[in-house]
Design a protein around this motif. Structure first.
Motif, short mmCIF file in Angstrom:
data_model
loop_
_atom_site.label_atom_id
_atom_site.label_comp_id
_atom_site.label_asym_id
_atom_site.label_seq_id
_atom_site.Cartn_x
_atom_site.Cartn_y
_atom_site.Cartn_z
N VAL A 1 0.85 4.36 11.05
CA VAL A 1 0.34 3.25 10.23
C VAL A 1 -1.03 2.79 10.75
CG1 VAL A 1 0.71 0.82 9.62
CG2 VAL A 1 2.58 2.47 9.42
N ILE A 2 -1.14 2.66 12.06
CA ILE A 2 -2.42 2.20 12.63
C ILE A 2 -3.53 3.20 12.32
CG2 ILE A 2 -3.65 1.73 14.79
CD1 ILE A 2 -0.92 0.66 15.87
N LEU A 3 -3.23 4.48 12.52
CA LEU A 3 -4.25 5.51 12.27
C LEU A 3 -4.62 5.58 10.78
CD1 LEU A 3 -2.96 8.38 14.59
CD2 LEU A 3 -4.87 6.81 15.02
N ALA A 4 -3.58 5.60 9.93
CA ALA A 4 -3.83 5.67 8.49
C ALA A 4 -4.53 4.41 8.00
CB ALA A 4 -2.52 5.89 7.75
N GLY A 5 -4.12 3.25 8.52
CA GLY A 5 -4.72 1.97 8.12
C GLY A 5 -6.20 1.92 8.46
N THR A 6 -6.54 2.41 9.63
CA THR A 6 -7.95 2.41 10.04
C THR A 6 -8.79 3.27 9.09
OG1 THR A 6 -7.25 2.19 12.35
CG2 THR A 6 -9.52 2.89 11.95
N ILE A 7 -8.26 4.45 8.73
CA ILE A 7 -8.99 5.34 7.81
C ILE A 7 -9.11 4.69 6.43
CG2 ILE A 7 -8.87 7.56 6.61
CD1 ILE A 7 -7.43 8.65 9.13
N LEU A 8 -8.04 4.05 5.94
CA LEU A 8 -8.05 3.43 4.62
C LEU A 8 -8.99 2.23 4.56
CD1 LEU A 8 -4.24 3.71 3.74
CD2 LEU A 8 -6.12 4.99 2.70
N SER B 1 0.84 -1.20 0.00
CA SER B 1 0.00 0.00 0.00
C SER B 1 0.87 1.24 0.00
CB SER B 1 -0.91 0.02 1.23
OG SER B 1 -1.57 1.27 1.32
N PRO B 2 0.94 1.93 -1.11
CA PRO B 2 1.74 3.17 -1.17
C PRO B 2 1.29 4.21 -0.15
CG PRO B 2 1.14 2.45 -3.37
CD PRO B 2 0.35 1.59 -2.42
N LEU B 3 -0.03 4.26 0.11
CA LEU B 3 -0.53 5.26 1.07
C LEU B 3 -0.07 4.95 2.49
CD1 LEU B 3 -4.15 5.74 -0.33
CD2 LEU B 3 -2.25 7.37 -0.44
N LEU B 4 -0.14 3.65 2.87
CA LEU B 4 0.36 3.27 4.20
C LEU B 4 1.87 3.50 4.30
CD1 LEU B 4 -1.55 -0.01 5.15
CD2 LEU B 4 -1.70 2.21 6.26
N ALA B 5 2.60 3.21 3.20
CA ALA B 5 4.05 3.42 3.19
C ALA B 5 4.37 4.90 3.39
CB ALA B 5 4.64 2.93 1.87
N LEU B 6 3.58 5.76 2.74
CA LEU B 6 3.78 7.20 2.91
C LEU B 6 3.56 7.61 4.36
CD1 LEU B 6 4.27 9.99 1.67
CD2 LEU B 6 1.79 10.13 1.24
N ALA B 7 2.53 7.05 5.01
CA ALA B 7 2.26 7.36 6.41
C ALA B 7 3.41 6.93 7.31
CB ALA B 7 0.97 6.68 6.85
N ALA B 8 4.05 5.80 6.94
CA ALA B 8 5.16 5.28 7.75
C ALA B 8 6.42 6.12 7.56
CB ALA B 8 5.43 3.83 7.40
#
Length: 579
Positions: A261-268, A159-166
């Motif tokens: 990652v946890i916060l972004a993952g939950t939103i995604l 997931s590019p979006l999760l990678a960006l969050a990390a």
């Protein structure tokens, strides 16, 4: 790349095979760590949706693969820990041999300004930390790099979006690390200095423990040590302050990555852009990603310790001996023993007073020359110029007409024997200490040398004779016995030139008589310089020189100097006025 860092890398050269094998197995271990979360993702994302028969079939393959990975990881870690450490130990062995050999080359002027304990610290503590760095450093870097890069590639694919969050946190983390790294380096270097000072203080105390106890000054020594120990503690506190800030800060950044990652993952997930299996795999890979970051945090302390130690190692190795062979130096052979001082002046260091000024002296081969004078007049210094323990500031010292600076040091010193007031005997047996004068001597030659030095009789009275252990610096022997062993050592060497530096001044009358007989027997038919404190020991000298701060003030035989009623006559009567 700095000169020191290039030099550090050069120590891997003899062990390139082990080094690259170590890197290979570090890579295997990192690959296993990266593969296991992928297996979990496959199981949770694909396999659970297959029928039972397919699951049971594939689980056998997965189990075999996982078992193979465990075996590979186990052997990889064994190789890294075992053979990698052996490589480090061999590098430490080579470096210790190199610095010890270099220390043997450095001249007296270097040791005049050094403490033995501080040098010991460089040979032991510093080198251990250096080789720990050289072993663990590359493997930690390769393990961490593979895990970080591998996890990054996999995370971007998941997931590019999760990678960006990390990874949005990483620039701030690296900037923080860079800032504190410089602070830590300076702090750890100061630690090295303080450890060396503590070692020097301990060595000084233990070497002089008999003096300490004789004056009942244990409390004074404790106070001195407390000051040094407090300085060490202060330096440690400073370095741990920066290290604590470094670890706490980077630990907070790695935790922040997981939080993002946890916060972004939950939103995604809520928006249907990531499924639960991807988030679980992603969280597992975040651990794979952050663990090597933590390893690098620990490595930073190791690097600071090791590299600051290596810089101190290089400081010693870069000191050029000021006494060394010239490129065209020749061997001293067929020695007669003629010694001449031609307009010799000497000072120990620049901007200090000259110890000797414009000394001119001719000593024919086989002469018995005595030097007397007040302490500090330069008697020992004058004699130290003959074997080139120091080089003249002006003028020249010649042996058989050749400037000593044009001779090889070994051949020059091989033909000079010294007996000093402060006898140094090595830990070991009587036999080993006498044989030090000529390591290839036979037992019969050692015994003959002891007999010539009037030492054989007392040696045979010792518990194991020549095999008796004499303790640290010959502590189990009397002053006269130690002096006779040192004379036996010179008898065995059999040099044509002799220097006796107040060899009997610390002995009682009975011991002095025995030692004096040995010295006169040794001096027969050799060019001999005697630095005398007790004037009674030089009455038979062919010539006596009286040294003062102005140079050679008087010279002549004992009777001639007494008749002059000058400095020598005053010294003589001051010494014997009670009699």
């Amino acid at each position: 790349m700095s000169k020191n860092f290039k030099k550090m890398l050069s120590y891997y050269k003899p062990y390139r095979g082990i080094f690259w094998a170590d890197m290979f197995f570090a890579t295997v271990s990192a690959a296993v760590a990266l593969a296991i979360p992928l297996v979990i993702r496959y199981v949770t994302y694909t396999l659970v949706y297959e029928d039972k028969a397919q699951i049971m079939y594939q689980i056998k393959i997965i189990a075999a693969a996982l078992f193979a990975m465990v075996v590979a990881d186990c052997y990889s870690k064994f190789f890294i820990s075992n053979y990698g450490h052996v490589m480090g130990a061999k590098i430490e062995y080579n470096m210790r041999a190199e610095i010890f050999e270099h220390l043997q080359k450095l001249s007296f002027s270097f040791y005049d300004n050094q403490k033995v304990g501080q040098l010991m610290s460089r040979i032991t503590t510093d080198l251990f930390d250096i080789t720990e760095l050289m072993h663990h450093g590359p493997e930690n870097i390769i393990l961490s790099a593979i895990k970080i890069i591998g996890a990054f590639v996999i995370l971007v694919n998941i997931s590019p979006l999760l990678a960006l969050a990390a990874f949005i946190v990483l620039p701030f983390m690296f900037a923080y690390a860079y800032y504190l790294n410089g602070k830590m380096r300076r702090a750890f270097r100061q630690n090295r200095v303080k450890i060396a000072e503590i070692n020097g203080q301990i060595e000084d105390n233990l070497s002089g423990i008999r003096v300490v106890k004789s004056f009942a000054n244990e409390e004074i020594e404790k106070k001195k040590f407390k000051i040094g120990n407090a300085g060490f503690l202060s330096a440690k506190k400073n370095s741990y302050h920066y290290m604590g800030s470094f670890q706490a800060g980077l630990g907070a950044f790695t935790t922040l990555i997981q939080v993002n990652v946890i916060l972004a993952g939950t939103i995604l997930i809520a928006n249907g852009k990531v499924n639960v299996s991807d988030l679980v795999t992603f969280v597992l890979y975040i651990s794979v990603f952050t663990d090597p970051v933590r390893t690098l945090i620990d490595f930073t302390e190791q690097f600071q310790n090791g590299y600051s130690g290596f810089e101190r190692f290089c400081e010693i190795m870069e000191i050029e001996p000021d006494i060394k062979d010239r490129a065209d130096a020749k061997e001293l052979t067929d020695v007669r023993g003629d010694i001449t001082f031609e307009d010799v002046s000497f000072q120990y260091e620049e901007n200090t007073e000259q110890v000797l000024q414009h000394i001119n002296l001719t000593v024919p081969a086989g002469s018995y020359m005595a030097l007397v004078g007040a302490s500090g007049a330069g008697k020992s210094t004058l004699c130290s110029l003959i074997p080139r323990f120091y080089d003249v500031t002006e003028g020249a010292v010649k042996v058989d007409g050749t400037d000593v600076r044009d001779l090889t040091l070994k051949s020059l010193r091989d033909h000079i024997g010294m007996v000093q007031q402060d006898v140094y005997l090595f830990v070991g047996t009587v036999y080993e200490n006498i044989r030090y004068g000529r390591p290839d001597a036979t037992r019969e030659e050692v015994i003959e040398a002891a007999k010539n030095a009037n030492a054989h009789e007392f040696i045979m009275s010792l518990p194991q004779g020549y095999e008796t252990d004499i303790g640290q610096r010959g502590i189990k022997l009397s002053g006269g016995q130690k002096q006779r062993l040192s004379i036996a050592r010179v008898f065995l060497k059999n040099p044509p030139i002799l220097i006796f530096d107040e060899a009997t001044s610390a002995l009682d009358n009975e011991s002095e008589k025995v030692v004096q007989d040995s010295l006169e027997k040794l001096a027969k038919n050799r060019t001999t310089f005697v630095i005398a404190h007790r004037l009674s020991t030089i009455k038979n000298a062919e010539k006596i020189l009286v040294l003062t701060e102005n140079g050679i003030e008087e010279e002549g035989t004992h009777e001639e100097l007494l008749a002059k009623k000058g400095i020598y006559e005053k010294l003589y009567h001051m010494q014997f006025q009670k009699q």
